[in-house]
Design a protein around this motif. Structure first.
Motif, mmCIF file in Angstrom:
data_model
loop_
_atom_site.group_PDB
_atom_site.id
_atom_site.type_symbol
_atom_site.label_atom_id
_atom_site.label_comp_id
_atom_site.label_asym_id
_atom_site.label_seq_id
_atom_site.Cartn_x
_atom_site.Cartn_y
_atom_site.Cartn_z
ATOM 1 N N GLY A 31 0.795 -1.227 0.000
ATOM 2 C CA GLY A 31 0.000 0.000 0.000
ATOM 3 C C GLY A 31 0.823 1.271 0.000
ATOM 4 O O GLY A 31 0.287 2.372 -0.146
ATOM 5 N N ALA A 32 2.117 1.149 0.157
ATOM 6 C CA ALA A 32 2.983 2.317 0.270
ATOM 7 C C ALA A 32 3.325 2.898 -1.096
ATOM 8 O O ALA A 32 3.351 2.192 -2.101
ATOM 9 N N THR A 33 3.585 4.188 -1.106
ATOM 10 C CA THR A 33 4.025 4.848 -2.335
ATOM 11 C C THR A 33 5.538 4.985 -2.303
ATOM 12 O O THR A 33 6.160 4.886 -1.241
ATOM 13 N N ILE A 34 6.112 5.223 -3.473
ATOM 14 C CA ILE A 34 7.552 5.463 -3.534
ATOM 15 C C ILE A 34 7.892 6.675 -2.672
ATOM 16 O O ILE A 34 8.873 6.669 -1.935
ATOM 17 N N LYS A 35 7.042 7.685 -2.732
ATOM 18 C CA LYS A 35 7.282 8.909 -1.969
ATOM 19 C C LYS A 35 7.316 8.635 -0.467
ATOM 20 O O LYS A 35 8.192 9.145 0.238
ATOM 21 N N SER A 36 6.389 7.829 0.031
ATOM 22 C CA SER A 36 6.352 7.564 1.474
ATOM 23 C C SER A 36 7.548 6.736 1.930
ATOM 24 O O SER A 36 8.126 6.999 2.986
ATOM 25 N N VAL A 37 7.937 5.747 1.142
ATOM 26 C CA VAL A 37 9.098 4.921 1.500
ATOM 27 C C VAL A 37 10.373 5.751 1.434
ATOM 28 O O VAL A 37 11.210 5.699 2.333
ATOM 29 N N ALA A 38 10.510 6.547 0.379
ATOM 30 C CA ALA A 38 11.697 7.399 0.235
ATOM 31 C C ALA A 38 11.795 8.373 1.407
ATOM 32 O O ALA A 38 12.879 8.568 1.971
ATOM 33 N N GLY A 39 10.680 8.975 1.778
ATOM 34 C CA GLY A 39 10.677 9.910 2.895
ATOM 35 C C GLY A 39 11.097 9.250 4.195
ATOM 36 O O GLY A 39 11.846 9.825 4.988
ATOM 37 N N GLY A 40 10.637 8.030 4.412
ATOM 38 C CA GLY A 40 11.014 7.292 5.610
ATOM 39 C C GLY A 40 12.490 6.945 5.658
ATOM 40 O O GLY A 40 13.071 6.818 6.734
ATOM 41 N N LEU A 41 13.093 6.802 4.494
ATOM 42 C CA LEU A 41 14.523 6.464 4.414
ATOM 43 C C LEU A 41 15.416 7.701 4.333
ATOM 44 O O LEU A 41 16.626 7.592 4.424
ATOM 45 N N GLY A 42 14.787 8.846 4.095
ATOM 46 C CA GLY A 42 15.574 10.077 3.983
ATOM 47 C C GLY A 42 16.248 10.253 2.638
ATOM 48 O O GLY A 42 17.297 10.890 2.549
ATOM 49 N N VAL A 43 15.653 9.673 1.588
ATOM 50 C CA VAL A 43 16.193 9.854 0.240
ATOM 51 C C VAL A 43 15.139 10.540 -0.615
ATOM 52 O O VAL A 43 13.951 10.541 -0.278
ATOM 53 N N THR A 45 12.554 11.088 -3.674
ATOM 54 C CA THR A 45 11.634 10.182 -4.359
ATOM 55 C C THR A 45 12.231 9.667 -5.669
ATOM 56 O O THR A 45 12.175 8.475 -5.965
ATOM 57 N N GLU A 46 12.805 10.557 -6.454
ATOM 58 C CA GLU A 46 13.373 10.163 -7.745
ATOM 59 C C GLU A 46 14.563 9.221 -7.563
ATOM 60 O O GLU A 46 14.807 8.342 -8.394
ATOM 61 N N THR A 47 15.302 9.379 -6.478
ATOM 62 C CA THR A 47 16.433 8.490 -6.195
ATOM 63 C C THR A 47 15.933 7.069 -6.000
ATOM 64 O O THR A 47 16.449 6.124 -6.615
ATOM 65 N N LEU A 48 14.932 6.900 -5.153
ATOM 66 C CA LEU A 48 14.372 5.557 -4.929
ATOM 67 C C LEU A 48 13.777 5.014 -6.220
ATOM 68 O O LEU A 48 13.957 3.841 -6.559
ATOM 69 N N ARG A 49 13.086 5.841 -6.975
ATOM 70 C CA ARG A 49 12.500 5.405 -8.248
ATOM 71 C C ARG A 49 13.595 4.889 -9.186
ATOM 72 O O ARG A 49 13.410 3.876 -9.870
ATOM 73 N N ASN A 50 14.731 5.549 -9.215
ATOM 74 C CA ASN A 50 15.844 5.111 -10.064
ATOM 75 C C ASN A 50 16.417 3.770 -9.616
ATOM 76 O O ASN A 50 16.961 3.030 -10.428
ATOM 77 N N TRP A 51 16.317 3.460 -8.339
ATOM 78 C CA TRP A 51 16.784 2.159 -7.852
ATOM 79 C C TRP A 51 15.777 1.067 -8.158
ATOM 80 O O TRP A 51 16.143 -0.092 -8.359
ATOM 81 N N ILE A 52 14.500 1.420 -8.205
ATOM 82 C CA ILE A 52 13.436 0.443 -8.451
ATOM 83 C C ILE A 52 13.366 0.059 -9.932
ATOM 84 O O ILE A 52 13.086 -1.091 -10.264
ATOM 85 N N ARG A 53 13.630 0.989 -10.825
ATOM 86 C CA ARG A 53 13.501 0.732 -12.270
ATOM 87 C C ARG A 53 14.259 -0.511 -12.748
ATOM 88 O O ARG A 53 13.692 -1.307 -13.500
ATOM 89 N N PRO A 54 15.525 -0.704 -12.379
ATOM 90 C CA PRO A 54 16.224 -1.907 -12.858
ATOM 91 C C PRO A 54 15.551 -3.206 -12.397
ATOM 92 O O PRO A 54 15.548 -4.189 -13.130
ATOM 93 N N ALA A 55 14.950 -3.205 -11.223
ATOM 94 C CA ALA A 55 14.255 -4.397 -10.740
ATOM 95 C C ALA A 55 13.045 -4.697 -11.616
ATOM 96 O O ALA A 55 12.740 -5.853 -11.900
#
Length: 74
Positions: A31-43, A45-55
């Protein structure tokens, strides 16, 4: 952007293990968004999205979010 020693100033470098754990954390929270997970990690949003794309590219037919490799929830 100003460069210092060939690297843009202000660019953070994260260890590969941190990146993999961040992607796994996103996958484990349906149920989580990339934005919420990124915020929780302190990174960013686009950074986390760039890590998810290769997967997503590695296995496009397999759902990205699975419970197979979830980090411990403390």
């Amino acid at each position: 952007m100003v460069h210092e020693y060939g690297v843009p100033v202000g660019v953070k470098h994260y260890p590969a293990e941190f990146k993999a754990d961040a992607v796994a954390l996103y996958r484990c929270r349906p149920g989580a968004t990339i934005k919420s997970v990124a915020g929780g990690l302190g990174v960013k949003t686009e950074t986390l999205r760039n890590w998810i794309r290769p997967a997503r590219r590695a296995s496009p037919r397999r759902p990205l979010r699975t419970a197979g490799r979830c980090p411990d929830r403390r």
